[in-house]
Design an enzyme around this catalytic site. Sequence first.
Site, PDB file in Angstrom:
ATOM      1  N   GLY B 242       0.804  -1.250  -0.003  1.00 51.23           N
ATOM      2  CA  GLY B 242      -0.144  -0.087  -0.061  1.00 51.23           C
ATOM      3  C   GLY B 242       0.842   1.197   0.088  1.00 51.23           C
ATOM      4  O   GLY B 242       0.513   2.154  -0.632  1.00 51.23           O
ATOM      5  N   TYR B 362      -1.585   9.020   6.328  1.00 48.96           N
ATOM      6  CA  TYR B 362      -2.409   7.977   6.146  1.00 48.96           C
ATOM      7  C   TYR B 362      -1.496   6.889   5.692  1.00 48.96           C
ATOM      8  O   TYR B 362      -0.357   7.039   5.284  1.00 48.96           O
ATOM      9  CB  TYR B 362      -3.561   8.089   5.414  1.00 48.96           C
ATOM     10  CG  TYR B 362      -3.787   8.083   4.086  1.00 48.96           C
ATOM     11  CD1 TYR B 362      -2.541   8.671   3.119  1.00 48.96           C
ATOM     12  CD2 TYR B 362      -5.088   8.509   3.349  1.00 48.96           C
ATOM     13  CE1 TYR B 362      -2.779   8.878   1.891  1.00 48.96           C
ATOM     14  CE2 TYR B 362      -4.987   8.664   1.981  1.00 48.96           C
ATOM     15  CZ  TYR B 362      -4.196   9.165   1.251  1.00 48.96           C
ATOM     16  OH  TYR B 362      -4.200   9.167  -0.125  1.00 48.96           O
ATOM     17  N   GLU B 363      -1.876   5.502   6.020  1.00 44.21           N
ATOM     18  CA  GLU B 363      -1.283   4.268   5.506  1.00 44.21           C
ATOM     19  C   GLU B 363       0.236   4.336   6.217  1.00 44.21           C
ATOM     20  O   GLU B 363       1.091   3.940   5.629  1.00 44.21           O
ATOM     21  CB  GLU B 363      -1.010   3.955   4.251  1.00 44.21           C
ATOM     22  CG  GLU B 363      -2.524   3.733   3.684  1.00 44.21           C
ATOM     23  CD  GLU B 363      -2.573   2.894   2.369  1.00 44.21           C
ATOM     24  OE1 GLU B 363      -1.475   2.390   2.084  1.00 44.21           O
ATOM     25  OE2 GLU B 363      -3.552   2.808   1.656  1.00 44.21           O
ATOM     26  N   GLY B 364       0.119   4.879   7.537  1.00 50.18           N
ATOM     27  CA  GLY B 364       1.411   5.046   8.213  1.00 50.18           C
ATOM     28  C   GLY B 364       2.068   6.437   8.052  1.00 50.18           C
ATOM     29  O   GLY B 364       2.461   6.747   6.964  1.00 50.18           O
TER      30      GLY B 364
END
Lengths: 249, 380
Positions: B242, B362-364
Amino acid sequence: MKILVCISHVPDTTTKIKFINNNTALDTAGVQWIINPWDELALTRALDIKDAQAGAIESVTVINVGLVETEPTIRKALAIGADKAIRVNLEPKDSFVIATQLAEVIKKDNFDIILCGIEAADGNGSSVGGMLSEMLDIPSVSATTFLDIENGQVKLQREIDGGHEVIATQTPFIAIVQKGICKEPRIPSMRGIMGARSKPLQVIEPVTADSLTELVNYEYPKSKAACRKVDAENVKELVQLLHEEAKVI
Amino acid sequence: MNFEYTEEQIMIQQAAKDFAERELLPGIIERDEKGEFAKEQMKKLAELGFLGMMADPKYGGGGMDTISYVLAMEEISKHDSAAAVVMSVCNSLVNWGLETYGTEEQKEKFLKPLARGEKIGAFLLSEPEAGSDATSQRTTAEDKGDHYLLNGTKNWITNANSASTYIVIAQTHPDKKHKGINALIVDKNTPGITLGPHENKMGMRSSDTHSVMFNDVKVPKENRIGDDGFGFSFAMKTLDGGRIGIASQALGIASGAFERALKYSKERKAFGTEISNHQAVAFKLADMVVKIENARNLCLKAAWLKDQHLPYGFASAMAKQYAADIAMEVTTEAVQIHGGYGYVKEYHVERLMREAKLTQIYEGTSEVQKIVISRTILKD
């Protein structure tokens, strides 16, 4: 019915054109090549007709006269949706040579509808379609802005000054395609792109044909003259300049 | 080493560029303003196969490599990152997760419609109190023999309303901590699922983001991905991929801002000449392009490693952290180059600046990426 779309391999229309070898050749360094935009519209219309009339159109084939470097452009046409492709293995020198090669293929393969863009975005010759019509002795419709098949009957419209002409014709015929034939060129789908290499691309050797014209050299357009400002009060001078210098009135 | 793209990769890049310019750019300002999901445009994007571009053709996908995905994500994100994030969630998280770890039955039933672009997927990991710290899942998936009973709330869920298929990360065995977590495939229409209101965000406003509440939602046992307790590992492995998607999105935001700033700097005149002739602006442009090139290379390296089936978690963390951080810097400078015009909506760069901020979160977050990066270099 079988449709043939003639495609040219041309520099992207945003290319900054440079000439080399004493202005006798295009500098192809860094040039991105595309399907001639008018040919791409013709291809899109051919595919739209095929999609709308399942079964009526047997196949859509694209043809290009060019050396091996035109194959990515041909495969783009296959990615967009053409069923198969033909490349005549010859560096295209002039419109007559190109039309001769195309005519040879068409004679052998009995295409019903032949589509050509109204001109190529590089040479702007606007002559292959008309030559093909003469060589094959079949009708051609210039500046075609509409093409459809209704109950097996071909309907075309062509641009005329201030309006359109509606035309019916028998197959086989050549439609020389102008903008308006379809809204926008098709964007290839992901599956189309991945499947392009598995579609047939037949390479055939050219027949002998001599060029009828010779390119002497290219010339750049004159750079635009600097803007001249005329005093708002001095209408007389403005009219005089428009008349004598710009020669627009 | 070869830095050349293949013919197919160039075609995909061009197709994405054409689509973004033709279909996504018109109306983006209004969609952003209203927070309106680009429903029609998404349908077309799906029909062209962008939402399932990397899935195996046997499941209806495009069968493309990750390099192609990076190129497409960059082009789409130059104009509409909210559309790009739909692509990223579908390709990198949902489809990849199902294809890599799902059973044949799960792939047949859930992956096929997603890969063909007939349905949209969503990945439900974040919670009100568990964002980057994904180990502290409060959502529970109670084992009831033949099914799980889901309860809890997921936050910041991209595609929450438009998706049909959810992958939900939830805790089954709290005593086992992260080893008790499961990943479940959940049909969005299952009774007991409700959505919170559309989040009124700073950027990516037309992305369809909601909270999702589960109240005694029954999920068949056969919808669990992998063995019991595989969920955390599944989420982490999926997020590695991702990150390549979000890194490429950040790259696109940066290059979209740069291209606009470059064009503007050659048109706008100040002190008798185009502003690009002033060293203060020219050097900004130079800095921007170097950062973008670095980010692109990091994205492509991570994508290449993934395509070669080599470990890519470290590379994707570097790509994501760097691309997101430079997207923030580049978009800020693009606004600066545009001056007052950059601060109004017509010139797009203020929107890109708002969008860039999310890529650092987002996504880390960028900080979490630095944890991944530093742990990797310090572990021996």
